[in-house]
Design a protein around this motif. Structure first.
Motif, short mmCIF file in Angstrom:
data_model
loop_
_atom_site.label_atom_id
_atom_site.label_comp_id
_atom_site.label_asym_id
_atom_site.label_seq_id
_atom_site.Cartn_x
_atom_site.Cartn_y
_atom_site.Cartn_z
N THR A 1 48.40 47.83 33.89
CA THR A 1 47.28 47.08 34.43
C THR A 1 46.17 47.05 33.40
OG1 THR A 1 45.78 46.87 36.32
CG2 THR A 1 46.20 49.10 35.49
N ILE A 2 45.15 46.24 33.64
CA ILE A 2 44.01 46.19 32.72
C ILE A 2 43.09 47.34 33.06
CG2 ILE A 2 42.07 44.80 31.92
CD1 ILE A 2 43.60 42.31 32.73
N PRO A 3 42.85 48.26 32.13
CA PRO A 3 42.02 49.43 32.42
C PRO A 3 40.62 49.04 32.90
CG PRO A 3 43.15 49.70 30.33
CD PRO A 3 43.37 48.28 30.74
N SER A 4 40.12 49.76 33.91
CA SER A 4 38.79 49.47 34.44
C SER A 4 37.72 49.68 33.38
CB SER A 4 38.51 50.37 35.65
OG SER A 4 38.63 51.74 35.29
N GLU A 5 38.00 50.54 32.40
CA GLU A 5 37.02 50.78 31.33
C GLU A 5 36.77 49.52 30.51
OE1 GLU A 5 38.76 54.61 32.57
OE2 GLU A 5 39.58 52.67 31.98
N ILE A 6 37.82 48.72 30.34
CA ILE A 6 37.65 47.45 29.62
C ILE A 6 36.81 46.49 30.44
CG2 ILE A 6 38.87 45.38 28.83
CD1 ILE A 6 41.07 47.10 27.80
N LEU A 7 37.06 46.46 31.73
CA LEU A 7 36.34 45.55 32.61
C LEU A 7 34.86 45.90 32.70
CD1 LEU A 7 38.99 45.27 35.46
CD2 LEU A 7 38.65 43.75 33.51
N ALA A 8 34.49 47.11 32.29
CA ALA A 8 33.09 47.54 32.35
C ALA A 8 32.31 47.13 31.11
CB ALA A 8 33.02 49.06 32.51
N LEU A 9 33.01 46.60 30.10
CA LEU A 9 32.34 46.22 28.85
C LEU A 9 31.82 44.80 28.98
CD1 LEU A 9 34.90 47.76 26.33
CD2 LEU A 9 32.77 48.76 27.17
N GLU B 1 51.21 43.51 35.43
CA GLU B 1 51.81 42.74 36.52
C GLU B 1 50.78 41.92 37.28
OE1 GLU B 1 54.02 45.46 38.89
OE2 GLU B 1 55.55 45.82 37.34
N GLU B 2 49.51 42.30 37.19
CA GLU B 2 48.49 41.52 37.89
C GLU B 2 47.16 41.66 37.17
OE1 GLU B 2 47.96 42.90 41.84
OE2 GLU B 2 47.31 44.91 41.25
N ILE B 3 46.31 40.65 37.37
CA ILE B 3 44.96 40.68 36.81
C ILE B 3 44.02 41.17 37.91
CG2 ILE B 3 43.11 39.29 35.81
CD1 ILE B 3 45.27 37.36 34.81
N PRO B 4 43.30 42.27 37.69
CA PRO B 4 42.43 42.80 38.75
C PRO B 4 41.23 41.89 39.02
CG PRO B 4 42.15 44.03 36.72
CD PRO B 4 43.29 43.09 36.49
N GLN B 5 40.66 42.03 40.20
CA GLN B 5 39.51 41.22 40.58
C GLN B 5 38.31 41.46 39.67
OE1 GLN B 5 38.78 42.10 44.70
NE2 GLN B 5 40.62 41.02 45.41
N GLY B 6 38.27 42.66 39.07
CA GLY B 6 37.15 43.00 38.19
C GLY B 6 37.05 42.14 36.94
N LEU C 1 33.57 39.99 33.30
CA LEU C 1 33.54 39.71 31.85
C LEU C 1 33.02 38.29 31.65
CD1 LEU C 1 36.95 41.29 30.74
CD2 LEU C 1 34.68 42.34 30.79
N GLN C 2 31.76 38.10 31.95
CA GLN C 2 31.18 36.76 31.95
C GLN C 2 30.96 36.18 30.56
OE1 GLN C 2 30.37 34.48 34.56
NE2 GLN C 2 31.87 35.88 35.46
N LYS C 3 31.02 37.01 29.53
CA LYS C 3 30.80 36.50 28.18
C LYS C 3 32.11 36.33 27.40
CE LYS C 3 26.09 38.22 27.68
NZ LYS C 3 25.13 38.96 26.83
N ILE C 4 33.22 36.61 28.06
CA ILE C 4 34.49 36.55 27.34
C ILE C 4 34.83 35.10 26.97
CG2 ILE C 4 35.92 36.36 29.42
CD1 ILE C 4 37.92 38.22 28.01
#
Length: 627
Positions: free
Chosen positions: A107-115, A129-134, A138-141
């Motif tokens: 999964t995508i680590p929550s630590e990445i989603l916090a950046l 397997e899935e993209i988390p709601q978080g 990442l509004q600047k990605i």
């Protein structure tokens, strides 16, 4: 068996370019064409270096390197908190780039989603397997690569990425209905959906995404494009390779900004006249289809620089194409041309020309006009005389003439002063063509004869090719190699497989840059005792030789075992020399004469000779003395 002609160009004679997911971004440099290495895997890391979006071009590559080490640690979750405590600003405040590829992530680590400042994220080649709601945070990605994972559905929150410009979902078993969320990504400029099992494209994508510049759909099951594709007025590149198109998607002809169209490996039978409306078209890939001709209107695509028609059923080209004066790369291999099209000789800007397996018997006189050619593939034809027109191509760097019927080379070949790679495999040379020795810039020579006449010797003058790095002379009848090979300091690869070699010259141990020595299927019994001095030698093949020293059981164990055997042999030889010297000294001191005299006496069966003072050997009276 791989032959010399395969070296310079693409597989099956087509224009070589990066494989799917690494779309061609310009003419492939000849230095790349000359390398044997294959291109990167599909969907590989592109990032700022190779595929910059409009707003990312100013970033320097060293930013990627600076964050590389950090992000690898970031993804090890046990280290993340320690890093954050040590320097929280380093990790969260100004982190723009994360490389989490090839980490076996589920999964995508929550630590990445916090950046929150992230602009580019690489998560390809994992097991996500899935993209988390978080992901919505990442509004600047701007760049998100998720290719080669296990995604089936896309979450609604993905559509909230209002700054996203480049998205790669290739190689995922996506459910068609889940792709609708992509239509909400209104800023998207690049969308790659290679190998996603698509049989159709959701119309919402074509209706809503008005800024797409690159659309990658290769290796799917598409038979047509939705009519809404006409909304993609900014589209510059579309990749539709290896689909099921039987007719050319005519709606593409209204997209006047198109620069690249890739329809290789489909079932197209013709190209519509409307293709002439694409006046900005620069690269047109239609190899491996069922085309029998081209429309006259193609001449209106005046900016066309790359045209790949490889493996079709084309016999001739429309004369109007003479106006395509900006062509630099043309692939015609695998078509039954029988003659070089006359108009081809007017394309004087050509750098790369593929005419492999086109039933040619020769070249036109006007062929010499192509003075800018750097790469020419004429392999697998019916050419029985070396075309002298080639000698006028002074910029030529790569020439493939493999599998023809050439019997000799003209002295004028010396004019090819920039030639670096020459393929002559499978011709009818009765002896090694010594005209090659005038090609002092040559770096790779392919003259293995798996068909046609066999060479029985390799001249000592091979040393004149001082820049030669690779020599392929397999499938001949060589019984020995010239000692002058030791005078070729640049030599890295020597392929002598399937010959009649009985021994190797000791001087081969002086070729210190040698990396590969291929010797299987010869008559070798032993190796030079100092062969282990070749410290760069990584590949040594000895199968199907009657090896005695070292024995075959040692050879099967690999280089280290062979080197150990050779070193032990040298030690034994040194010890034998020392023992021999010691025994020689004993004999002399005891008055039995010099060692050489003792050997002569032993051979004649006589008693030991006198020493220099005329005395007999110990225990024997001297001749003439009384008993």
């Amino acid at each position: 068996m791989v032959k010399g002609a395969a070296i310079p160009g693409a597989s099956a004679g087509g224009i070589r370019r990066p494989s799917l997911g690494l779309e061609p971004q310009g003419p492939v440099p000849l230095t790349q064409l000359a390398l044997p290495t294959s291109t990167s895997a599909e969907g590989g890391c592109r990032g700022w270096a190779a595929c910059p979006s409009a707003k990312l071009q100013g970033h320097r590559l060293d930013m990627i390197d600076a964050f590389k080490t950090l992000t690898k640690e970031l993804l090890r979750q046990e280290h993340f908190k320690a890093l954050q405590r040590k320097d929280p600003h380093q990790v969260t405040d100004r982190t723009f780039f994360i490389d989490g590829s090839n980490q076996r992530l589920k999964t995508i680590p929550s630590e990445i989603l916090a950046l929150k400042e992230l602009e580019e994220v690489h998560l390809e080649n994992n097991q996500i397997e899935e993209i988390p709601q978080g992901i919505q945070y990442l509004q600047k990605i701007k760049v998100l690569y998720l290719h080669n994972n296990s995604l089936q559905n896309l979450c609604r929150e993905l559509g909230a990425l209002s700054s996203l410009e480049s998205l790669d979902l290739s190689g995922n078993p996506l459910v068609l209905s889940s792709l609708q969320v992509i239509s909400r990504l209104r800023t998207l400029r690049e969308l790659r959906l290679y190998r996603t099992g698509l049989s159709e494209i959701p119309t919402g994508i074509c209706k809503s995404l008005h800024h797409l510049e690159l659309f990658g759909l290769s290796e799917n099951y598409l038979e047509s494009l939705p009519k809404e594709i006409v909304n993609q007025t900014k589209l510059r590149e579309i990749y539709l390779k290896q689909n099921h198109f039987e007719t050319f998607p005519c709606d593409l002809c209204v997209l006047c900004n198109l620069e690249v169209i890739d329809l290789d490996d489909n079932k197209l039978k013709n190209i519509p006249e409307d293709i002439g409306r694409l006046v900005r078209l620069q690269k047109f890939y239609i190899a491996s289809n069922h085309l029998t001709g081209l429309p006259e209107s193609l001449c209106q695509c005046s900016k066309l620089s790359v045209l790949d028609l490889t493996h079709n059923s084309i016999h001739s080209l429309p004369s109007s194409l003479e106006r395509l004066t900006e062509l630099t790369e043309v692939g015609l291999s695998g078509n039954r041309l029988e003659k070089v099209p006359r108009l081809l000789c007017s394309w004087v800007s050509l750098h790369l020309l593929y005419l492999r397996n086109t039933s040619l018997h020769g070249l036109r006189r006007s062929f010499k006009r192509l003075v800018n050619l750097r790469f020419l593939d004429l392999s697998q034809n019916q050419i029985d005389h070396f075309p002298v027109q080639i000698c006028a191509l002074k910029n030529l760097e790569i020439l493939a003439l493999d599998d023809n019927k050439v019997k000799q080379l003209p002295p004028a070949i010396a004019l090819l002063s920039n030639l670096k790679i020459l393929g002559l495999t499978g011709n009818d040379f009765s002896s090694f063509p010594e005209e090659i020795f005038s090609l002092t810039s040559l770096e790779k020579l392919y003259i293995g004869q798996d068909q046609g006449s066999k060479l029985s010797s390799l001249p000592e003058n091979i040393k004149k090719l001082t820049n030669l790095k690779e020599l392929y002379i397999e499938n001949n009848q060589l019984e020995q190699l010239p000692a002058s090979l030791g005078l070729m300091p640049q030599l890295e690869v020597l392929d002598c497989r399937h010959n009649l070699l009985k021994q190797l010259p000791d001087t081969i141990c002086h070729t210190r840059d040698l990396r590969e020595l291929l010797l299987e299927d010869n008559l070798l019994c032993r190796l030079p005792e100092n062969l282990d001095h070749l410290v760069n030698l990584k590949v040594l093949t000895l199968m199907n030789n009657p090896m005695v020293d070292p024995p075959m059981k040692v050879c099967y164990q690999g280089n280290e075992a062979i080197w150990k055997h050779l070193k032990e042999n040298r030690i034994r030889k040194v010890m034998a020399t020392k023992i021999q010297a010691w025994w020689r000294g004993i004999m002399v001191r005891k008055g039995y004469g010099s060692f050489e005299e003792l050997l002569k006496a032993r051979k004649k069966g006589k008693s030991p000779p006198k020493d220099k003072k005329g005395k007999a050997a110990k225990g024997k009276p001297a001749k003439g003395n009384k008993k």
